[in-house]
Motif scaffolding. Structure first.
Motif, PDB file in Angstrom:
ATOM      1  N   ARG A 105       1.441   6.122 -11.213  1.00 53.93           N
ATOM      2  CA  ARG A 105       1.364   6.225  -9.994  1.00 53.93           C
ATOM      3  C   ARG A 105       0.657   4.679  -9.472  1.00 53.93           C
ATOM      4  N   PHE A 106       1.230   4.099  -8.658  1.00 55.15           N
ATOM      5  CA  PHE A 106       0.604   2.716  -8.257  1.00 55.15           C
ATOM      6  C   PHE A 106       0.371   2.584  -6.804  1.00 55.15           C
ATOM      7  N   ASP A 107      -0.647   1.818  -6.500  1.00 55.50           N
ATOM      8  CA  ASP A 107      -1.345   1.652  -5.185  1.00 55.50           C
ATOM      9  C   ASP A 107      -1.840   0.143  -5.077  1.00 55.50           C
ATOM     10  N   MET A 108      -1.744  -0.370  -3.836  1.00 61.22           N
ATOM     11  CA  MET A 108      -2.743  -1.632  -3.645  1.00 61.22           C
ATOM     12  C   MET A 108      -2.179  -2.412  -4.624  1.00 61.22           C
ATOM     13  N   VAL A 109      -0.879  -2.779  -4.763  1.00 61.86           N
ATOM     14  CA  VAL A 109      -0.379  -3.942  -5.597  1.00 61.86           C
ATOM     15  C   VAL A 109      -0.517  -5.155  -4.762  1.00 61.86           C
ATOM     16  N   THR A 110      -1.231  -6.110  -5.551  1.00 62.71           N
ATOM     17  CA  THR A 110      -1.626  -7.225  -4.724  1.00 62.71           C
ATOM     18  C   THR A 110      -1.371  -8.489  -5.508  1.00 62.71           C
ATOM     19  N   LEU A 111      -0.907  -9.594  -5.022  1.00 60.56           N
ATOM     20  CA  LEU A 111      -0.886 -10.886  -5.451  1.00 60.56           C
ATOM     21  C   LEU A 111      -1.741 -11.840  -4.481  1.00 60.56           C
ATOM     22  N   GLY A 139       7.024   7.073   2.336  1.00 63.39           N
ATOM     23  CA  GLY A 139       6.170   6.005   2.254  1.00 63.39           C
ATOM     24  C   GLY A 139       7.250   4.673   2.420  1.00 63.39           C
ATOM     25  N   THR A 140       6.669   3.526   1.981  1.00 63.17           N
ATOM     26  CA  THR A 140       7.705   2.173   1.915  1.00 63.17           C
ATOM     27  C   THR A 140       7.543   1.340   0.824  1.00 63.17           C
ATOM     28  N   LEU A 141       8.546   0.940   0.674  1.00 64.47           N
ATOM     29  CA  LEU A 141       8.521  -0.332  -0.329  1.00 64.47           C
ATOM     30  C   LEU A 141       8.205  -1.755   0.066  1.00 64.47           C
ATOM     31  N   THR A 142       8.453  -1.703   1.577  1.00 60.53           N
ATOM     32  CA  THR A 142       8.143  -2.858   2.381  1.00 60.53           C
ATOM     33  C   THR A 142       6.637  -3.267   1.996  1.00 60.53           C
ATOM     34  N   ASN A 150       0.746  -1.265  -0.197  1.00 59.52           N
ATOM     35  CA  ASN A 150      -0.072   0.063   0.009  1.00 59.52           C
ATOM     36  C   ASN A 150       1.027   1.275   0.200  1.00 59.52           C
ATOM     37  N   PHE A 151       2.140   0.992   0.244  1.00 55.93           N
ATOM     38  CA  PHE A 151       3.152   2.027  -0.061  1.00 55.93           C
ATOM     39  C   PHE A 151       3.121   3.006   1.117  1.00 55.93           C
ATOM     40  N   ASN A 152       2.240   3.014   2.022  1.00 59.70           N
ATOM     41  CA  ASN A 152       1.950   4.031   3.025  1.00 59.70           C
ATOM     42  C   ASN A 152       3.262   3.871   4.128  1.00 59.70           C
ATOM     43  N   SER A 153       3.828   4.952   4.946  1.00 58.02           N
ATOM     44  CA  SER A 153       4.490   4.702   5.854  1.00 58.02           C
ATOM     45  C   SER A 153       4.132   3.972   6.827  1.00 58.02           C
ATOM     46  N   THR A 154       5.151   2.881   7.350  1.00 63.57           N
ATOM     47  CA  THR A 154       4.429   2.111   8.327  1.00 63.57           C
ATOM     48  C   THR A 154       4.219   2.509   9.744  1.00 63.57           C
ATOM     49  N   ASP A 157      -2.150   8.334   2.979  1.00 61.19           N
ATOM     50  CA  ASP A 157      -2.228   7.529   1.816  1.00 61.19           C
ATOM     51  C   ASP A 157      -1.321   7.872   0.722  1.00 61.19           C
ATOM     52  N   SER A 158      -0.056   6.941   0.659  1.00 63.58           N
ATOM     53  CA  SER A 158       0.849   7.357  -0.568  1.00 63.58           C
ATOM     54  C   SER A 158       0.591   6.042  -1.549  1.00 63.58           C
ATOM     55  N   GLY A 159       1.124   6.672  -2.732  1.00 64.16           N
ATOM     56  CA  GLY A 159       1.080   5.681  -3.843  1.00 64.16           C
ATOM     57  C   GLY A 159       2.915   5.681  -4.358  1.00 64.16           C
ATOM     58  N   TRP A 160       3.231   4.861  -5.232  1.00 64.72           N
ATOM     59  CA  TRP A 160       4.538   4.890  -5.587  1.00 64.72           C
ATOM     60  C   TRP A 160       4.575   5.481  -7.108  1.00 64.72           C
TER      61      TRP A 160
END
Ligand SMILES: [Ca+2]
Ligand SMILES: [Ca+2]
Length: 244
Positions: free
Chosen positions: A200-206, A40-43, A27-31, A75-78
């Protein structure tokens, strides 16, 4: 439903019976929320995996207001920039996500994606089963700029090699308009395509279903262990040898 038996281990693998679940999500939001969408974060927010840039793109974090992220504050996006110059390098710039699918099948990949006015409108989804070689699989096309396209979804259930694979990876890259040798902007014709356009990306989900491994009862194993062979008996023919 697919079934497969491993005779030596005496187990039956049942597939597709379970509900889908999130394997990994960004979700790219800060932990720890800091009221700053530029951080934000890539974790991953769920599970594990690696997000990386492809082909020379650059990235920041930016507001994802308009995505499907249920988080509405911080709410961040990449935010991806530095795409290829017009007429060059189709299918080489974008983002990559490496996600182990060990223990999962019936995979679905989904994401929210915002297109700026000058960004490429044509999107190519690719997957890799070895983490190195990528195959084109699905395409998407924006019909407006400065707009979120939420819930883009790719059904990967037909790709058996994607299941139970520690090296699975996907890419989302910018491509020329179909049948042409150039990019078309997301806000065509109002805005020209440009390298400063952003995705811009958000909620990237597998998502996927767990591969269930269930021991077989002895009676069932006995059934599988029986192999009937039918033998056909043809008439014996005597070979006559003429002797002079
Ligand atoms: Ca977000
Ligand atoms: Ca933040």
């Amino acid at each position: 439903m697919q079934t497969a038996m491993i005779a030596g281990a005496g187990i039956l693998m049942l597939a597709g019976a379970a509900m889908g679940q999130t394997i990994t999500q960004w979700n790219f939001n800060s932990t720890t929320p800091d009221n700053n969408t530029a951080t934000g974060t890539l974790t991953p927010s769920i599970g594990s995996g690696a997000a990386s840039l492809v082909g020379g793109t650059t990235a920041t974090f930016a507001s994802a207001a308009g995505s499907s992220d249920p988080v509405t504050s911080d709410d961040s996006g990449w935010n991806i920039a530095t795409f290829a110059a017009q007429g060059t390098n189709s299918g080489t710039r974008g983002v990559q996500f490496n996600i182990s699918t060990l223990g999962f099948e019936n995979l679905t990949f989904s994401w929210d994606q915002r297109h700026s006015n000058a960004s490429a409108r044509n999107v190519q989804f690719q997957y890799s089963i070895d983490g190195t070689n990528f195959q084109n699989f699905a395409t998407f096309e924006a019909n407006a700029g400065d707009t979120w396209f939420n819930g883009r979804t790719v059904d990967l259930s037909s790709i058996a090699a994607a299941n139970n694979n520690a090296n699975f990876a996907v890419r989302v890259v910018a491509v020329f308009a179909p049948g042409t040798s150039g990019y078309v902007s997301s806000n065509s014709p109002g805005t020209a395509y440009g390298t400063t356009g952003t995705w811009r990306f958000d909620m990237v989900t597998l998502s996927g279903t767990a591969i269930a491994v269930i021991p077989l009862p002895p009676a069932a194993m006995a059934g599988f262990g029986t192999l009937a062979m039918l033998a056909g008996f043809g008439a014996l023919r005597r070979r006559r040898v003429s002797r002079a």
